[in-house]
Design a protein around this motif. Structure first.
Motif, short mmCIF file in Angstrom:
data_model
loop_
_atom_site.label_atom_id
_atom_site.label_comp_id
_atom_site.label_asym_id
_atom_site.label_seq_id
_atom_site.Cartn_x
_atom_site.Cartn_y
_atom_site.Cartn_z
N SER A 184 13.17 26.43 47.75
CA SER A 184 13.63 25.04 47.66
C SER A 184 12.52 24.15 47.08
CB SER A 184 13.99 24.56 49.07
OG SER A 184 14.02 23.16 49.13
N ASN A 237 -1.25 13.78 42.37
CA ASN A 237 0.07 14.24 42.81
C ASN A 237 0.49 15.50 42.05
OD1 ASN A 237 0.47 12.26 44.73
ND2 ASN A 237 1.70 10.96 43.41
N GLY A 294 7.35 12.81 47.55
CA GLY A 294 8.81 12.77 47.58
C GLY A 294 9.38 13.66 46.47
N ILE A 295 10.64 14.05 46.65
CA ILE A 295 11.28 14.91 45.66
C ILE A 295 11.39 14.20 44.30
CG2 ILE A 295 13.66 14.28 46.25
CD1 ILE A 295 12.45 17.82 45.37
N GLY A 335 3.24 16.88 50.00
CA GLY A 335 3.13 15.54 50.58
C GLY A 335 3.63 14.45 49.63
N ALA A 394 7.90 19.89 47.46
CA ALA A 394 7.55 18.47 47.58
C ALA A 394 6.99 18.17 48.96
CB ALA A 394 8.78 17.60 47.28
N LYS A 395 7.62 18.70 49.98
CA LYS A 395 7.16 18.46 51.35
C LYS A 395 5.74 19.00 51.54
CE LYS A 395 8.49 19.19 56.13
NZ LYS A 395 9.46 19.79 57.04
N ARG A 396 5.50 20.23 51.09
CA ARG A 396 4.17 20.81 51.24
C ARG A 396 3.12 20.02 50.46
NH1 ARG A 396 2.85 27.06 51.60
NH2 ARG A 396 4.62 26.86 52.98
N ALA A 436 0.98 23.29 45.83
CA ALA A 436 2.06 23.56 46.79
C ALA A 436 3.06 24.54 46.20
CB ALA A 436 2.76 22.26 47.17
N GLU A 448 12.50 21.06 47.47
CA GLU A 448 12.21 20.13 48.56
C GLU A 448 11.05 20.67 49.41
OE1 GLU A 448 15.35 21.04 47.76
OE2 GLU A 448 16.17 19.13 47.10
N ASP A 449 11.00 22.01 49.61
CA ASP A 449 9.89 22.61 50.34
C ASP A 449 8.57 22.40 49.59
OD1 ASP A 449 11.59 23.51 52.31
OD2 ASP A 449 11.53 25.62 51.68
#
Length: 185
Positions: A34, A14, A45-46, A43, A39-41, A21, A36-37
């Motif tokens: 962001s 992770n 969670g924030i 895969g 974390a999303k990239r 990312a 959040e961007d």
């Protein structure tokens, strides 16, 4: 800012995904992107991102760490062949060039370097301090100049380069102005 204890295999994966990312997102959108961007990239969670990197600066420091280690090693290797001022100038040029790699990183450079706690941040700080002491010992830089002053100037030059693309070609000139200003009289 990273936990010195060994990570479980999944936690290490992770962490690596978050760093990969972050590199992609920061290159694409800048250091102010962001989280959040990121974390999303990656895969994840924030919450997973914040467990590994509690602040934006901690994530930036980790993302820059390998490059900073490389820059510090290159600086140390070349400095033996250069006079103290030229070695300090080359260090500052490298730092500015690396800082503008991520748009908006300049605004956080001081915090990233001095509180990042990564091997790269530590290496760049130690190398900058060493080069500054070397130039001061040679009598070419005033004794009242500190490493923070170098960081402030690298930040200012990086901010100028971010605002005006033509400033990147003036980096050497701006560094010369600074070094001339702090030169021993």
């Amino acid at each position: 800012m990273t936990d010195p204890s060994p990570l479980r295999a999944d936690a290490q994966r992770n962490r690596e995904r978050i760093l990969a990312a972050a590199e992609a997102v920061f290159l694409e959108k800048g250091a102010g992107a962001s989280l959040e961007d990121v974390a999303k990239r990656a895969g994840v969670g924030i919450g997973t991102l914040y467990r590994r990197f509690p602040t934006r600066e901690a994530l930036l420091a980790a993302a820059c760490s390998a490059r900073f280690v490389s820059l510090a090693e290159s600086s140390r290797a070349r400095s033996t062949a250069l006079d103290p001022n030229r070695a300090l100038r080359a260090y500052l040029e490298d730092l500015v060039a690396d800082t503008i790699l991520y748009r908006d990183l300049a605004a956080s450079l001081g915090t990233v370097l001095q509180k990042g706690g990564t091997p790269g941040c530590d290496a760049m700080t130690e190398e900058g301090q060493r080069l500054l002491r070397r130039a001061q010992d040679a009598g070419t830089i005033r004794q009242d100049v500190g490493f923070d002053d170098l960081v402030y100037v690298a930040t200012a030059i990086s901010l100028a380069a971010e605002q005006d693309a033509s400033s990147t070609s003036r980096t050497a000139h701006l560094i010369d102005l600074f070094l001339n200003g702090i030169g021993a009289r």
